[in-house]
Design a protein around this motif. Structure first.
Motif, PDB file in Angstrom:
ATOM      1  N   ARG A   1       0.829  -1.205   0.000  1.00  0.00           N
ATOM      2  CA  ARG A   1       0.000   0.000   0.000  1.00  0.00           C
ATOM      3  C   ARG A   1       0.867   1.260   0.000  1.00  0.00           C
ATOM      4  NH1 ARG A   1      -4.991  -0.103   2.381  1.00  0.00           N
ATOM      5  NH2 ARG A   1      -4.261  -1.849   3.660  1.00  0.00           N
ATOM      6  N   GLY A   2       0.491   2.239  -0.840  1.00  0.00           N
ATOM      7  CA  GLY A   2       1.124   3.546  -0.848  1.00  0.00           C
ATOM      8  C   GLY A   2       0.163   4.609  -0.365  1.00  0.00           C
TER       9      GLY A   2
ATOM     10  N   LEU B   1      -3.504  -6.601   0.330  1.00  0.00           N
ATOM     11  CA  LEU B   1      -2.821  -5.312   0.252  1.00  0.00           C
ATOM     12  C   LEU B   1      -2.124  -5.116   1.587  1.00  0.00           C
ATOM     13  CD1 LEU B   1      -2.419  -2.764  -1.501  1.00  0.00           C
ATOM     14  CD2 LEU B   1      -4.466  -1.814  -0.445  1.00  0.00           C
ATOM     15  N   VAL B   2      -0.787  -5.032   1.575  1.00  0.00           N
ATOM     16  CA  VAL B   2      -0.014  -5.035   2.815  1.00  0.00           C
ATOM     17  C   VAL B   2       0.745  -3.721   2.963  1.00  0.00           C
ATOM     18  CG1 VAL B   2       0.225  -7.538   2.766  1.00  0.00           C
ATOM     19  CG2 VAL B   2       2.011  -6.127   1.735  1.00  0.00           C
ATOM     20  N   ASP B   3       1.089  -3.379   4.199  1.00  0.00           N
ATOM     21  CA  ASP B   3       1.873  -2.166   4.453  1.00  0.00           C
ATOM     22  C   ASP B   3       3.366  -2.401   4.281  1.00  0.00           C
ATOM     23  OD1 ASP B   3      -0.289  -0.500   5.007  1.00  0.00           O
ATOM     24  OD2 ASP B   3      -0.372  -1.147   7.087  1.00  0.00           O
ATOM     25  N   GLU B   4       3.784  -3.639   4.402  1.00  0.00           N
ATOM     26  CA  GLU B   4       5.197  -3.995   4.248  1.00  0.00           C
ATOM     27  C   GLU B   4       5.289  -5.485   4.004  1.00  0.00           C
ATOM     28  OE1 GLU B   4       9.374  -3.244   6.682  1.00  0.00           O
ATOM     29  OE2 GLU B   4       7.715  -4.199   7.742  1.00  0.00           O
TER      30      GLU B   4
ATOM     31  N   HIS C   1       6.436   1.165   0.913  1.00  0.00           N
ATOM     32  CA  HIS C   1       6.317   2.322   0.030  1.00  0.00           C
ATOM     33  C   HIS C   1       7.217   3.460   0.491  1.00  0.00           C
ATOM     34  CE1 HIS C   1       4.744   5.179  -2.779  1.00  0.00           C
ATOM     35  NE2 HIS C   1       4.335   5.983  -1.819  1.00  0.00           N
ATOM     36  N   GLY C   2       7.198   3.755   1.792  1.00  0.00           N
ATOM     37  CA  GLY C   2       8.056   4.805   2.325  1.00  0.00           C
ATOM     38  C   GLY C   2       7.314   5.918   3.032  1.00  0.00           C
ATOM     39  N   HIS C   3       5.973   5.945   2.920  1.00  0.00           N
ATOM     40  CA  HIS C   3       5.220   7.023   3.575  1.00  0.00           C
ATOM     41  C   HIS C   3       4.956   6.738   5.042  1.00  0.00           C
ATOM     42  CE1 HIS C   3       2.161   4.070   2.739  1.00  0.00           C
ATOM     43  NE2 HIS C   3       1.209   4.793   3.285  1.00  0.00           N
ATOM     44  N   ILE C   4       5.232   5.506   5.462  1.00  0.00           N
ATOM     45  CA  ILE C   4       5.130   5.104   6.868  1.00  0.00           C
ATOM     46  C   ILE C   4       6.508   4.626   7.302  1.00  0.00           C
ATOM     47  CG2 ILE C   4       4.060   3.509   8.515  1.00  0.00           C
ATOM     48  CD1 ILE C   4       1.680   3.293   6.582  1.00  0.00           C
TER      49      ILE C   4
END
Length: 243
Positions: free
Chosen positions: A108-109, A126-129, A139-142
């Motif tokens: 996820r971005g 859909l995963v955060d990491e 993605h880098g926003h978190i």
């Protein structure tokens, strides 16, 4: 060079993506599919050709170096507030195409607020990491503390100067060796590149990069003749004198 191994396990390609060599995992981010429809809402008209060009470039990459897995590092779509019709068709078509090539993972971005509606309809998580070969992919926003890390989000670009002060702007990789972080350029040809010299003034989008001396990050520009080593970010702040 068409590729450079930035570590024994991570290969950067001039095609604005990376490969995790042990597992043959192709990593690319910031596709921003549907950006043309989003720009139309702002009164700007562009040919809706990005998805076709993105697919062509991916097909070239996988033909030359076939992956066993593909990870999309976020911002698969562009519009924040909803799924535009163009995004529905292009994102679904792209995910189906990538799934025909290899197993896929979607990270996820910050632009992917409503992407889960599309991925869930296709049975995709859909995963955060995700972690592959011991390498953290986000993605880098978190901010994620895991290292080594490969991320997107920053859309880095760098300038290649001539002898009289002129320059061309190139999509670029950033590699911070001490922090073990590789930042990918945006894969989208329409996503504007952010000048890496701005990082020296603290203009950093990614919370995980704040506090690092980004001037020490190495810069690799993507060009028509291959990857070009452009020194460090701090070198990008220097302007050659005109003759």
């Amino acid at each position: 060079m068409l590729h450079i191994d930035v570590t024994p396990d991570i290969r950067m390609f001039n095609g604005r993506c990376a490969m995790l060599l042990r597992s043959r995992t192709l990593v690319l981010g910031d596709l921003h599919l549907g950006i043309e429809a989003s720009l139309e809402l702002e009164g700007m008209q562009l040919p809706r050709s990005q998805a076709r060009e993105t697919k062509r470039r991916i097909d070239e990459l996988v033909k030359a170096d076939p992956p066993k897995r593909i990870v999309l590092l976020g911002d698969v779509k562009h519009e924040f507030s909803r799924n535009l019709d163009q995004e529905w068709s292009q994102v679904r078509g792209m995910l189906e195409h990538l799934g025909s090539i290899a197993d896929i993972t979607v990270v996820r971005g910050n632009h992917d607020n409503y992407l889960a509606t599309i991925t869930s309809s296709m049975g995709l998580d859909l995963v955060d990491e995700t972690v592959v070969d011991g390498i953290h992919l986000s993605h880098g926003h978190i901010a994620h503390p895991g290292r080594p890390m490969v991320q997107g989000h920053e859309h880095p670009s760098a300038r290649l100067f001539d002898g009289v002060g002129g320059y061309v702007k190139l999509p670029a990789f950033l590699y911070h060796q001490e922090a073990e972080v590789l930042v990918l350029p945006a894969f989208s040809p329409l996503a504007s590149g952010n000048d890496v010299s701005a990082l020296l003034a603290g203009d950093v989008l990614s919370p995980g990069l704040r506090g690092l001396d980004m001037g020490e990050a190495q810069v690799f520009g993507c060009s028509d003749i291959g990857l070009i080593r452009l020194g460090k970010v701090k070198d990008q702040a220097k302007r050659p004198r005109r003759a």
